[in-house]
Design an enzyme around this catalytic site. Structure first.
Site, PDB file in Angstrom:
ATOM      1  N   CYS A   1      43.936  32.388  40.603  1.00  0.00           N
ATOM      2  CA  CYS A   1      43.394  32.931  42.004  1.00  0.00           C
ATOM      3  C   CYS A   1      42.261  33.443  41.937  1.00  0.00           C
ATOM      4  CB  CYS A   1      44.509  33.666  42.743  1.00  0.00           C
ATOM      5  SG  CYS A   1      43.955  34.369  44.115  1.00  0.00           S
TER       6      CYS A   1
ATOM      7  N   HIS B   1      42.671  26.798  45.657  1.00  0.00           N
ATOM      8  CA  HIS B   1      43.313  25.755  46.663  1.00  0.00           C
ATOM      9  C   HIS B   1      42.438  24.799  46.859  1.00  0.00           C
ATOM     10  CE1 HIS B   1      46.203  28.881  47.500  1.00  0.00           C
ATOM     11  NE2 HIS B   1      46.824  28.138  48.242  1.00  0.00           N
TER      12      HIS B   1
ATOM     13  N   CYS C   1      37.764  28.472  44.824  1.00  0.00           N
ATOM     14  CA  CYS C   1      39.228  29.132  45.389  1.00  0.00           C
ATOM     15  C   CYS C   1      40.238  27.823  44.681  1.00  0.00           C
ATOM     16  CB  CYS C   1      39.349  29.159  46.862  1.00  0.00           C
ATOM     17  SG  CYS C   1      41.193  29.203  47.460  1.00  0.00           S
TER      18      CYS C   1
ATOM     19  N   ASP D   1      49.306  32.690  41.469  1.00  0.00           N
ATOM     20  CA  ASP D   1      48.326  32.384  42.622  1.00  0.00           C
ATOM     21  C   ASP D   1      48.894  32.947  43.815  1.00  0.00           C
ATOM     22  OD1 ASP D   1      46.078  31.579  44.052  1.00  0.00           O
ATOM     23  OD2 ASP D   1      47.146  29.602  44.546  1.00  0.00           O
ATOM     24  N   SER D   2      48.162  32.847  44.910  1.00  0.00           N
ATOM     25  CA  SER D   2      48.916  33.251  46.344  1.00  0.00           C
ATOM     26  C   SER D   2      49.882  32.151  46.802  1.00  0.00           C
ATOM     27  CB  SER D   2      48.109  33.439  47.374  1.00  0.00           C
ATOM     28  OG  SER D   2      47.012  32.544  47.568  1.00  0.00           O
TER      29      SER D   2
ATOM     30  N   GLY E   1      42.983  35.855  50.636  1.00  0.00           N
ATOM     31  CA  GLY E   1      41.542  35.757  50.893  1.00  0.00           C
ATOM     32  C   GLY E   1      41.138  36.541  52.082  1.00  0.00           C
TER      33      GLY E   1
ATOM     34  N   GLU F   1      47.924  24.543  51.875  1.00  0.00           N
ATOM     35  CA  GLU F   1      49.465  25.061  51.604  1.00  0.00           C
ATOM     36  C   GLU F   1      50.439  24.248  52.655  1.00  0.00           C
ATOM     37  OE1 GLU F   1      51.168  27.481  50.437  1.00  0.00           O
ATOM     38  OE2 GLU F   1      49.376  27.904  49.147  1.00  0.00           O
TER      39      GLU F   1
END
Ligand code: DGL
Length: 274
Positions: free
Chosen positions: A77, A192, A190, A14-15, A47, A156
């Protein structure tokens, strides 16, 4: 030979920390599997970037994971799944699982009214990948979408606790139009976003089904391993190894809170070209 392949790890990228929502479910469903995770923290967020850039990042992440001798790749992701899944499938000869297909399937199965909301990054929403998958499964669905780019830096940074005022305020600002749109199901498009589930739930209320594709994705991983006869049959618990492309301590901090266990063993890997 089959047994050797079965003992190889699953590669997940994932990022940033978002893909840990998928790691958590894969761990739960497949406790004997070894996992190598890559969080591309030097290049997060994905994104807001162009399709070309996201494809380039997805390829370099996959190239790195292949050096770890993985048996299967999970694109944990949504942005990379929506934009780069076909590219990766065409370029590599290993089994690949994405998160958009499983999320769409779970949403269609959950919705009674067939009025479904999708939230995700700009890249995911603009790609139309969820809309396409959902309508393929259920052409009568009506779909409302909303990009929520600020959710990614919040997750994050770890600003995701139940009572975090910034998370709640941001969620309200993004989600208010969806509250009055008649949806009964909301796809957290997403990886996240499940980290911010409490804030999203607080705004949307208890009656809206929140779909997190992680669980469904983990089922797909199990099915694919089974079909390819590469399920790890070891009786020992699997290992998890974590790599990031920048600032491991921040990833470890947020990741530990989210996974509910200490992540002290995060290594930095230099895959980012200047
Ligand atoms: N977690 C990712 C997703 O599912 C990427 C978010 C981002 O880097 O913008 O879309």
């Amino acid at each position: 030979m089959v047994e050797t392949a079965a003992r190889k790890p699953i590669g997940i990228f994932d990022s940033g920390v978002g893909g840990l929502t998928v790691v958590k479910e894969v761990r739960k469903k497949l406790p004997q599997e070894n996992i190598i995770y890559l969080g591309d923290t030097a290049r997060v967020p994905y994104g807001t970037r162009s399709a070309r850039t996201v494809q380039k990042y997805a390829i370099s992440n996959t190239d790195f994971l292949l050096t770890q001798d993985i048996k299967l790749l999970v694109i944990a992701c949504n942005t990379a799944s929506a934009i780069a899944y076909e590219t990766l499938k065409g370029a590599y000869g290993l089994p690949i699982i994405d998160v958009v297909g499983p999320g769409a399937r779970a949403a269609v199965a959950a919705s009674q009214t067939k009025r479904i909301g999708i939230i995700g990054t700009d890249g995911t929403i603009l790609s139309g990948a969820y809309q396409k998958e959902i309508l393929k499964l259920e052409p009568a669905c009506s779909i409302v979408t909303r990009a929520c780019p600020l959710f990614v830096p919040l997750a994050e940074a770890g600003w995701c606790d139940k009572n975090d005022e910034v998370a709640l305020l941001t969620a309200r600002r993004y989600l208010e139009p969806l509250m009055h749109s008649g949806i009964d199901t909301l796809v957290l498009g997403c990886t996240h976003y499940p980290i911010l589930k409490d804030a999203i739930r607080a705004v949307m209320g208890p009656d809206i089904m929140l779909i997190d594709s992680a669980e469904e994705t983990a089922c797909d991983v199990r099915q694919m391993l089974d079909r390819q006869h590469i399920l790890n049959d070891s009786t020992a618990p699997g290992t998890s190894t974590f790599f990031v492309t920048d600032i491991p301590h921040r990833f470890a901090e947020t990741g530990s809170r989210f996974l509910g266990r200490e992540l002290s063993d995060v290594s930095v890997v230099d895959i980012v070209q200047a």
